[in-house]
Design an enzyme around this catalytic site. Sequence first.
Site, PDB file in Angstrom:
ATOM      1  CB  SER A   1      72.051  35.047 107.218  1.00 13.56           C
ATOM      2  OG  SER A   1      72.948  36.128 107.025  1.00 13.56           O
TER       3      SER A   1
ATOM      4  CG  LEU B   1      72.703  30.418 106.063  1.00 16.06           C
ATOM      5  CD1 LEU B   1      71.218  30.084 106.126  1.00 16.06           C
ATOM      6  CD2 LEU B   1      72.931  31.545 105.069  1.00 16.06           C
ATOM      7  CG  ASP B   2      77.188  35.350 109.001  1.00 11.39           C
ATOM      8  OD1 ASP B   2      78.122  34.705 109.491  1.00 11.39           O
ATOM      9  OD2 ASP B   2      77.282  36.018 107.961  1.00 11.39           O
ATOM     10  CD1 TRP B   3      75.015  36.526 114.623  1.00  8.93           C
ATOM     11  CD2 TRP B   3      72.902  36.890 115.236  1.00  8.93           C
ATOM     12  NE1 TRP B   3      74.901  37.858 114.946  1.00  8.93           N
ATOM     13  CE2 TRP B   3      73.609  38.113 115.328  1.00  8.93           C
ATOM     14  CE3 TRP B   3      71.563  36.880 115.571  1.00  8.93           C
ATOM     15  CZ2 TRP B   3      73.023  39.294 115.734  1.00  8.93           C
ATOM     16  CZ3 TRP B   3      70.963  38.072 115.981  1.00  8.93           C
ATOM     17  CH2 TRP B   3      71.702  39.254 116.060  1.00  8.93           C
TER      18      TRP B   3
END
Length: 191
Positions: A48, A44-46
């Site tokens: 998200s 998960l991107d930072w």
Amino acid sequence: MSKYRYIIFHKPYGVLSQFTQETPKHRTLKDYIPVPDVYPVGRLDWDSEGLLLLTNNGQLQHRLANPRFGHERTYWAQVERIPDAEAINKLQTGIKIQDYRTRPAKVRLLLEEPSVGDRNPPIRFRKNVPTAWLEITLTEGKNRQVRRMTAAVGFPTLRLVRVSIAHLQLHNLQPGQWRDLTRAELEIFLG
């Protein structure tokens, strides 16, 4: 006792999906999960939030991360403005992003705001621009895919929360909390 660990984590906004710190300003999984030798399944991107599965079972990691197996991942995306039927249809049937076409997705406009709690920091607020929440279920996980999909149809994502992977769900897990999977969850997962 199994030698494998299976952990579900509610990743907060602003946390990298890794244990090593690249820059002092970013928090990592190490700040939350004191379990050695487990690794996230996917990312998960930072910016998200939501469900992240961690394990030391490399075979399961491969099976869940490989798009060939088509495990569903469901996200709630808060988008700028209110998507119309045409935009939702495009998201459902697949759209061209950069050099690939997305697989068909399940997409629906949520009629009520989901109970996700406040984000710190909050999303940008513009009084004259309404927002809406979409529920998007994918069977692939390209880099920043949901954000690119909603932007491609003219409704940029402001906030993104993954709420499930296959049958695993966040339920009442609060941001920053983690737990081991239950026996029942594992039995369904490992089949």
